[in-house]
Design an enzyme around this catalytic site. Structure first.
Site, PDB file in Angstrom:
ATOM      1  N   ARG B 105       0.850  -1.170   0.000  1.00  0.00           N
ATOM      2  CA  ARG B 105       0.000   0.000   0.000  1.00  0.00           C
ATOM      3  C   ARG B 105       0.891   1.226   0.000  1.00  0.00           C
ATOM      4  O   ARG B 105       1.949   1.221   0.616  1.00  0.00           O
ATOM      5  CB  ARG B 105      -0.876  -0.016   1.249  1.00  0.00           C
ATOM      6  CG  ARG B 105      -1.823   1.156   1.336  1.00  0.00           C
ATOM      7  CD  ARG B 105      -3.175   0.694   1.848  1.00  0.00           C
ATOM      8  NE  ARG B 105      -3.742  -0.341   1.001  1.00  0.00           N
ATOM      9  CZ  ARG B 105      -4.678  -1.193   1.409  1.00  0.00           C
ATOM     10  NH1 ARG B 105      -5.115  -1.159   2.634  1.00  0.00           N
ATOM     11  NH2 ARG B 105      -5.157  -2.087   0.574  1.00  0.00           N
ATOM     12  N   ALA B 107       0.918   5.783  -0.567  1.00  0.00           N
ATOM     13  CA  ALA B 107       0.139   6.976  -0.269  1.00  0.00           C
ATOM     14  C   ALA B 107      -0.962   7.198  -1.302  1.00  0.00           C
ATOM     15  O   ALA B 107      -2.035   7.680  -0.984  1.00  0.00           O
ATOM     16  CB  ALA B 107       1.064   8.175  -0.230  1.00  0.00           C
ATOM     17  N   GLY B 109      -2.249   4.875  -3.538  1.00  0.00           N
ATOM     18  CA  GLY B 109      -2.914   3.714  -4.093  1.00  0.00           C
ATOM     19  C   GLY B 109      -2.301   2.458  -3.536  1.00  0.00           C
ATOM     20  O   GLY B 109      -1.883   2.428  -2.382  1.00  0.00           O
ATOM     21  N   GLU B 110      -2.246   1.440  -4.366  1.00  0.00           N
ATOM     22  CA  GLU B 110      -1.692   0.203  -3.855  1.00  0.00           C
ATOM     23  C   GLU B 110      -0.928  -0.549  -4.918  1.00  0.00           C
ATOM     24  O   GLU B 110      -0.929  -0.172  -6.089  1.00  0.00           O
ATOM     25  CB  GLU B 110      -2.817  -0.667  -3.279  1.00  0.00           C
ATOM     26  CG  GLU B 110      -3.908  -0.982  -4.281  1.00  0.00           C
ATOM     27  CD  GLU B 110      -5.120  -1.632  -3.618  1.00  0.00           C
ATOM     28  OE1 GLU B 110      -5.479  -1.244  -2.494  1.00  0.00           O
ATOM     29  OE2 GLU B 110      -5.700  -2.546  -4.252  1.00  0.00           O
ATOM     30  N   VAL B 111      -0.283  -1.631  -4.486  1.00  0.00           N
ATOM     31  CA  VAL B 111       0.467  -2.460  -5.410  1.00  0.00           C
ATOM     32  C   VAL B 111      -0.123  -3.862  -5.355  1.00  0.00           C
ATOM     33  O   VAL B 111      -0.403  -4.374  -4.272  1.00  0.00           O
ATOM     34  CB  VAL B 111       1.966  -2.474  -5.043  1.00  0.00           C
ATOM     35  CG1 VAL B 111       2.746  -3.379  -5.977  1.00  0.00           C
ATOM     36  CG2 VAL B 111       2.542  -1.065  -5.061  1.00  0.00           C
ATOM     37  N   LYS B 126       1.286  -1.291  -9.976  1.00  0.00           N
ATOM     38  CA  LYS B 126       1.108  -0.171  -9.054  1.00  0.00           C
ATOM     39  C   LYS B 126      -0.076   0.659  -9.534  1.00  0.00           C
ATOM     40  O   LYS B 126      -0.137   1.046 -10.694  1.00  0.00           O
ATOM     41  CB  LYS B 126       2.382   0.670  -9.022  1.00  0.00           C
ATOM     42  CG  LYS B 126       2.294   1.813  -8.050  1.00  0.00           C
ATOM     43  CD  LYS B 126       3.670   2.303  -7.659  1.00  0.00           C
ATOM     44  CE  LYS B 126       3.554   3.508  -6.769  1.00  0.00           C
ATOM     45  NZ  LYS B 126       4.778   3.766  -6.031  1.00  0.00           N
ATOM     46  N   ASP B 220      13.775  10.803  -3.018  1.00  0.00           N
ATOM     47  CA  ASP B 220      12.898  10.152  -2.056  1.00  0.00           C
ATOM     48  C   ASP B 220      13.377   8.743  -1.745  1.00  0.00           C
ATOM     49  O   ASP B 220      12.605   7.809  -1.663  1.00  0.00           O
ATOM     50  CB  ASP B 220      11.468  10.136  -2.605  1.00  0.00           C
ATOM     51  CG  ASP B 220      10.439   9.924  -1.496  1.00  0.00           C
ATOM     52  OD1 ASP B 220      10.771  10.171  -0.323  1.00  0.00           O
ATOM     53  OD2 ASP B 220       9.324   9.496  -1.804  1.00  0.00           O
ATOM     54  N   LYS B 222      14.144   5.890   0.394  1.00  0.00           N
ATOM     55  CA  LYS B 222      13.752   5.441   1.729  1.00  0.00           C
ATOM     56  C   LYS B 222      13.580   3.931   1.685  1.00  0.00           C
ATOM     57  O   LYS B 222      13.505   3.365   0.593  1.00  0.00           O
ATOM     58  CB  LYS B 222      12.458   6.144   2.171  1.00  0.00           C
ATOM     59  CG  LYS B 222      11.318   6.007   1.190  1.00  0.00           C
ATOM     60  CD  LYS B 222      10.132   6.851   1.585  1.00  0.00           C
ATOM     61  CE  LYS B 222       9.034   6.677   0.543  1.00  0.00           C
ATOM     62  NZ  LYS B 222       7.920   7.575   0.750  1.00  0.00           N
ATOM     63  N   ASN B 225      11.338   2.140  -0.724  1.00  0.00           N
ATOM     64  CA  ASN B 225      11.644   2.131  -2.155  1.00  0.00           C
ATOM     65  C   ASN B 225      12.817   1.233  -2.511  1.00  0.00           C
ATOM     66  O   ASN B 225      13.242   1.188  -3.648  1.00  0.00           O
ATOM     67  CB  ASN B 225      11.934   3.554  -2.644  1.00  0.00           C
ATOM     68  CG  ASN B 225      10.693   4.419  -2.602  1.00  0.00           C
ATOM     69  OD1 ASN B 225       9.585   3.907  -2.695  1.00  0.00           O
ATOM     70  ND2 ASN B 225      10.872   5.709  -2.438  1.00  0.00           N
ATOM     71  N   ASP B 238      10.282   3.323  -7.956  1.00  0.00           N
ATOM     72  CA  ASP B 238       9.724   4.624  -7.704  1.00  0.00           C
ATOM     73  C   ASP B 238      10.679   5.791  -7.750  1.00  0.00           C
ATOM     74  O   ASP B 238      10.837   6.509  -6.783  1.00  0.00           O
ATOM     75  CB  ASP B 238       9.232   4.585  -6.250  1.00  0.00           C
ATOM     76  CG  ASP B 238       7.833   5.036  -6.198  1.00  0.00           C
ATOM     77  OD1 ASP B 238       7.589   6.160  -6.582  1.00  0.00           O
ATOM     78  OD2 ASP B 238       6.996   4.222  -5.792  1.00  0.00           O
ATOM     79  N   THR B 293       6.663  10.826   4.980  1.00  0.00           N
ATOM     80  CA  THR B 293       7.551  11.064   6.095  1.00  0.00           C
ATOM     81  C   THR B 293       8.773  11.847   5.660  1.00  0.00           C
ATOM     82  O   THR B 293       9.391  11.531   4.658  1.00  0.00           O
ATOM     83  CB  THR B 293       7.989   9.732   6.750  1.00  0.00           C
ATOM     84  OG1 THR B 293       9.163   9.992   7.506  1.00  0.00           O
ATOM     85  CG2 THR B 293       8.285   8.664   5.732  1.00  0.00           C
TER      86      THR B 293
HETATM   87  N1  ATP Z   1       7.791  -4.176  -8.181  1.00  0.00           N
HETATM   88  C1  ATP Z   1       7.385  -4.556  -6.959  1.00  0.00           C
HETATM   89  N2  ATP Z   1       7.462  -5.840  -6.594  1.00  0.00           N
HETATM   90  C2  ATP Z   1       7.060  -6.203  -5.369  1.00  0.00           C
HETATM   91  N3  ATP Z   1       6.575  -5.375  -4.445  1.00  0.00           N
HETATM   92  C3  ATP Z   1       6.476  -4.084  -4.740  1.00  0.00           C
HETATM   93  C4  ATP Z   1       6.858  -3.598  -6.013  1.00  0.00           C
HETATM   94  N4  ATP Z   1       6.649  -2.272  -6.037  1.00  0.00           N
HETATM   95  C5  ATP Z   1       6.148  -1.947  -4.835  1.00  0.00           C
HETATM   96  N5  ATP Z   1       6.022  -3.037  -4.042  1.00  0.00           N
HETATM   97  C6  ATP Z   1       5.504  -3.078  -2.662  1.00  0.00           C
HETATM   98  O1  ATP Z   1       4.503  -2.101  -2.481  1.00  0.00           O
HETATM   99  C7  ATP Z   1       4.900  -1.160  -1.479  1.00  0.00           C
HETATM  100  C8  ATP Z   1       4.432   0.216  -1.876  1.00  0.00           C
HETATM  101  O2  ATP Z   1       5.016   0.572  -3.089  1.00  0.00           O
HETATM  102  P1  ATP Z   1       5.641   1.967  -3.347  1.00  0.00           P
HETATM  103  O3  ATP Z   1       6.568   2.334  -2.252  1.00  0.00           O
HETATM  104  O4  ATP Z   1       6.168   1.944  -4.719  1.00  0.00           O
HETATM  105  O5  ATP Z   1       4.331   2.827  -3.298  1.00  0.00           O
HETATM  106  P2  ATP Z   1       4.112   4.214  -2.661  1.00  0.00           P
HETATM  107  O6  ATP Z   1       4.371   4.110  -1.201  1.00  0.00           O
HETATM  108  O7  ATP Z   1       2.807   4.717  -3.153  1.00  0.00           O
HETATM  109  O8  ATP Z   1       5.212   5.070  -3.338  1.00  0.00           O
HETATM  110  P3  ATP Z   1       5.817   6.333  -2.697  1.00  0.00           P
HETATM  111  O9  ATP Z   1       7.219   5.914  -2.411  1.00  0.00           O
HETATM  112  O10 ATP Z   1       5.725   7.331  -3.765  1.00  0.00           O
HETATM  113  O11 ATP Z   1       5.012   6.629  -1.489  1.00  0.00           O
HETATM  114  C9  ATP Z   1       6.425  -1.277  -1.435  1.00  0.00           C
HETATM  115  O12 ATP Z   1       6.936  -0.847  -0.223  1.00  0.00           O
HETATM  116  C10 ATP Z   1       6.595  -2.765  -1.676  1.00  0.00           C
HETATM  117  O13 ATP Z   1       6.355  -3.518  -0.514  1.00  0.00           O
END
Ligand code: ATP
Lengths: 195, 471
Positions: B105, B107, B109-111, B126, B220, B222, B225, B238, B293
Site C-alpha cells: 500500500r 500513499a 494507491g496500492e500495489v 502499481k 525520495d 527510503k 523504495n 519509484d 515522512t
Molecule cells: N515491483 C514490486 N514488486 C514487489 N513489491 C512491490 C513492487 N513495487 C512496490 N512493491 C511493494 O509495495 C509497497 C508500496 O510501493 P511503493 O513504495 O512503490 O508505493 P508508494 O508508497 O505509493 O510510493 P511512494 O514511495 O511514492 O510513497 C512497497 O513498499 C513494496 O512492498
C-alpha cells in the site's frame, strides 16, 4: 511556379524549418523498410506513432487555435480544407478547432479498428489497407499545414520549433518513401520540405 | 536542408511574450519531453535492429549454414521483428490483467500481484488514484518521465513494462520483486549486523549511482523504495515518481508549524529500545499517509536554495543509521517535529550510547548526513566506494554474489515476504462510462525495447491457485 522572395511567408517557413532535434540519425534512412519486414506492419506502426505525436503537438497550440483566430480551417489564403465523412456527405466548411476535433477523433477510430489495424499476431491486413492509410496521412498532413502557417509564432514562443520540425521532417520522408500522399496535397508546405 | 545540431534540452523553460496558462505550459513540457524521448529512442531502436540483423548474419556464417537454411532463419527472424512491431501498436487495459493479491500500500494507491491473461506472466501492478494526487497535470508529467526511465533497464532499477490509465487510476506494470521491501525487512528485525548493512548500503550506492548517471535525482530514497529480488539483491523502485506530490516534500507544509512547541517530550526521553518499538509500531501508518515522512529527506531539499544529486546520499545515511540503530535519527511523533530535527541536524544527529556501532560506520553516517558541500560523494562516487566502511566489498560483482540475507521463495508468484492487505475497491469499475472501449486502454510504451519484448512473449505457467478459481 513562383520563386519565393525574402520576407514572404514561404521564405519564413523555409527558414523556420531548419532547427531540428538531434542529428544522430538520418531520418531518411530510418523510414526505409528494413529487409524482410512486412510493408503493412511497418506502415501501421508509423501511422500510429505519427498520430500520437501530431496530436500532442496540436495539443500544445490548441488554446490559441480558436473559433475567433481560425474561423476557417486553412493553410494560408490559398488553401481551405473542408470536412467530409460518412455523416456529412457534402464537404463542409468548418473552423479549424472543429475540423481538428473531427479529424483526430476520426483517425483514432480508424487506428483502433482491429479489422483495419490488426494487432493480433498472424491476423492479415485488409487489401485496402494502404488506401485507407493514404487518407489518414493526408488528413494528418493538414494539421502540419495549419500549425506551420497559422501558429508557428506560438511554436517558436514555446521553444518547440526543433521538435515540430523533426516530426515534420520524419513524416515527410516517410510519406514520400512509400508514396502515401499525393504531391498535390503536399503543395502548401512545399518550401518547408527537406531536400 | 541540412540537419542542424541542436542540443536536446530536457525541459527548457518557455519565454512568455504572450500569456500561457499553466495547463498549456505543462502540456508543452510533456509534449517536448515526449518528442525528445521519442527521437532519441528512434536512433537506438534503429541501431539495435540493424545490430540484430548483422548478428544473425554473422552467426549463420559461423555455423556455415547452407543457403536454404539461411533463408529460413532470416524469415524466422523477420517474423519476430514483425511481431515486435505489432506489440508496439497494442493497447492495454485493466482487463488484460488478472488481479491476484494486494501486496503493498502506498500513499496514492496500492500495489498488486497480477497476471497478464494472454501470456500468464506475473507482474506487480502499481495503481495510483488520480483523485489523490495534488495536481492533475502532474499525471501526464509522471508518464513522460516514466517513459524515459523505462529505458533504465539496468540491474539496479525495477523494470517497467507497461503503463495505462482510466478515469480513476494510473496503472504501472512492473517486474514483481518477490523479496519484499527494506521497510518490511527492517520491521521484522531489531537491527541489522554491520556485515548485512555493508551489503545493502553498497548495493544501494550502486543503484543510486546508476540513476544519477541517467541524469536523474531520486529525492525520495527510503527503505520503502528499496526492493529485494528473488535472490535478495536490491533494486530501486519509484524514482521520484510521486515525489513532490506529497506534503512532506513541500516547505509550505511546515511553515506555520515550526513555532509549535515540540509535542514529543515523551519520545525524547525514551531509551533506544522503546524508541525503536514506537517507531516500528507507527511505521506502516506513516508509509500509507499522503503526508509522507520527512525522515529521509535531506535538509537542502526543503530549502529554496536548491539541491543536487547529493541529496540522495543524505537519505542513504539516514537508512544506514536506521539499519544499525533500529530507528532513523530524526524520528519523532509528528512530521513537523521530524522536519525541525532534520533542519537542526547539527544538534539532533546523535548516536545512542547503548547501541554500539563501529567507528567506520559512524564516520560514514556522519559523512553522508552533513552539509551538501562537505558530503561524501561530492567528488564522485569513487570517493564513496573507498570509504573504510566498504572495505572488502567486491564492487564489480556484488550482484552476482550471494546476498547477505537469502530470500526463500517457492514460486515466481510467492508473496510470503509481503504483509497481508485487505482487498480494496480501487479496481471497482467506474459507473456510467459510455466511452468506447479503446479509450480506457493505452498505448504500450513508445520506447518499448526488443530485449524486454523477448522476455514477454514466452508463455509463463499459470499458478496453481489461479486454476482453483481464486480472484
Ligand atoms: N515491483 C514490486 N514488486 C514487489 N513489491 C512491490 C513492487 N513495487 C512496490 N512493491 C511493494 O509495495 C509497497 C508500496 O510501493 P511503493 O513504495 O512503490 O508505493 P508508494 O508508497 O505509493 O510510493 P511512494 O514511495 O511514492 O510513497 C512497497 O513498499 C513494496 O512492498
Amino acid at each position: 511556379k513562383k520563386k519565393f522572395e525574402p520576407g514572404t511567408q514561404r521564405f519564413e517557413l523555409h527558414k523556420m524549418a531548419q532547427a531540428s532535434l538531434n542529428a544522430g540519425l538520418d531520418l531518411k534512412v530510418a523510414v526505409q523498410l528494413p529487409p524482410g519486414e512486412e510493408l503493412n506492419d511497418w506502415v501501421a506502426v508509423h501511422v500510429v506513432d505519427f498520430f500520437n505525436r501530431i496530436n500532442l503537438i496540436y495539443g500544445t497550440i490548441a488554446d490559441s487555435c480558436t473559433e475567433q483566430s481560425c474561423p476557417v480551417m486553412s493553410g494560408g489564403p490559398k488553401y481551405e480544407y473542408r470536412w467530409q465523412d460518412e455523416k456529412s456527405r457534402k464537404p463542409t466548411a468548418l473552423s479549424a478547432p472543429q475540423y481538428m476535433d473531427l479529424l483526430m477523433n476520426w483517425i483514432e477510430v480508424q487506428i483502433n479498428n482491429e479489422d483495419l489495424f490488426p494487432t493480433n499476431v498472424g491476423t492479415p491486413f485488409q487489401k485496402n489497407f494502404l488506401k485507407s492509410v493514404k487518407k489518414i496521412l493526408s488528413r494528418l498532413f493538414r494539421v502540419f499545414v495549419h500549425v506551420y502557417i497559422h501558429h508557428f509564432d506560438r511554436i517558436a514562443q514555446m521553444g518547440s520549433e526543433a521538435h515540430v520540425n523533426t516530426c515534420y521532417k520524419h513524416f515527410y520522408y516517410f510519406v514520400t518513401e512509400f508514396g502515401l500522399i499525393d504531391t498535390k496535397e503536399l503543395e502548401p508546405l512545399v518550401s518547408a520540405q527537406p531536400r | 536542408i541540412e540537419l542542424v545540431h541542436v542540443t536536446m534540452a530536457m525541459t527548457a523553460g518557455t519565454p512568455t511574450s504572450f500569456p500561457m496558462s499553466n495547463h498549456t505550459r505543462e502540456r508543452v513540457t510533456v509534449a517536448k519531453l515526449t518528442l525528445e524521448n521519442f527521437y532519441s529512442n528512434l536512433i537506438l531502436q534503429h541501431e539495435e535492429r540493424e545490430t540484430r540483423q548483422k548478428k544473425l548474419e554473422v552467426a549463420m556464417e559461423e555455423e556455415g549454414l547452407a543457403d536454404e537454411e539461411k533463408k529460413l532463419r532470416r524469415s524466422q527472424h523477420a517474423r519476430k521483428e514483425t511481431e515486435f512491431l505489432r506489440l508496439k501498436r497494442t493497447r492495454l487495459g485493466l482487463d488484460d490483467f488478472e488481479s491476484l493479491k494486494v501486496i503493498g500500500r502506498g500513499a496514492f494507491g496500492e500495489v498488486r500481484l497480477v497476471q497478464k491473461k494472454d501470456t500468464g506472466h506475473i507482474y506487480a501492478m502499481k495503481i495510483l488514484r488520480k483523485a489523490d494526487m495534488l495536481e492533475k497535470e502532474q499525471v501526464a508529467h509522471i508518464r513522460a518521465e516514466r517513459d524515459i526511465l523505462v529505458e533504465a533497464d539496468g540491474a539496479w532499477v525495477v523494470k517497467m513494462f507497461y503503463s495505462f490509465q482510466d478515469k480513476r487510476n494510473l496503472y504501472l506494470i512492473m517486474e514483481f520483486l518477490p523479496g519484499g521491501d527494506m521497510m518490511t525487512l527492517l520491521m521484522k528485525k531489531d537491527t541489522l549486523s554491520e556485515e548485512e548493512t555493508q551489503f545493502y548500503i553498497s548495493e544501494t550506492v550502486l543503484a543510486i549511482d546508476a540513476i544519477h548517471q541517467l541524469g536523474f535525482i531520486h529525492r525520495d530514497i527510503k527503505p520503502d523504495n528499496l526492493l529485494l529480488d528473488a535472490k535478495g539483491h536490491v533494486k530501486l523502485s519509484d524514482f521520484g515518481l510521486c515525489t513532490g506530490l506529497k506534503k512532506a516534500h513541500r516547505t509550505e507544509f511546515y511553515r506555520n508549524l515550526t513555532h509549535n512547541p515540540p509535542s514529543d517530550f515523551s519520545f525524547q526521553n525514551m531509551n533506544s529500545k522503546r524508541k525503536a518499538e514506537t517507531w516500528k509500531k507507527n511505521r506502516r501508518q506513516l508509509a500509507y499517509s499522503t503526508v509522507g515522512t520527512p525522515d529521509y529527506i535531506a535538509p537542502e531539499v526543503f530549502m529554496q536554495t536548491g539541491y543536487n544529486k547529493l541529496c540522495d546520499w543524505w537519505s542513504l545515511g539516514v537508512i544506514m543509521y536506521e539499519m544499525l540503530i533500529g530507528y532513523p535519527p530524526f524520528c519523532s511523533e509528528t512530521p513537523q517535529e521530524t522536519y525541525r530535527k532534520v533542519m537542526n541536524w547539527k544538534e539532533t544527529l546523535v548516536f545512542p550510547p547503548e547501541v554500539p556501532i563501529s567507528e567506520k560506520a559512524k564516520d560514514l553516517i556522519l559523512k553522508f548526513c552533513t552539509d551538501a558541500e562537505n558530503r561524501i560523494g561530492s567528488n564522485g562516487v569513487e570517493e564513496l566506494k573507498s570509504h573504510p566502511f566498504f572495505e572488502g566489498v567486491d564492487w564489480g560483482h556484488i550482484r552476482e554474489r550471494p546476498a547477505a540475507i537469502t530470500i526463500e521463495i517457492k514460486s515466481i508468484d510467492d508473496t510470503s515476504n509481503f504483509d497481508d492487505f485487505p482487498e480494496s475497491d480501487i479496481l471497482q469499475p467506474v459507473p456510467n462510462t459510455t466511452e468506447p472501449d479503446y479509450k480506457s486502454k493505452d498505448w504500450v510504451f513508445l520506447n518499448y525495447t526488443y530485449k524486454r519484448f523477448e522476455g514477454l512473449t514466452q508463455r509463463g505457467s499459470i499458478p496453481s491457485y489461479m486454476n482453483a478459481g481464486k480472484l
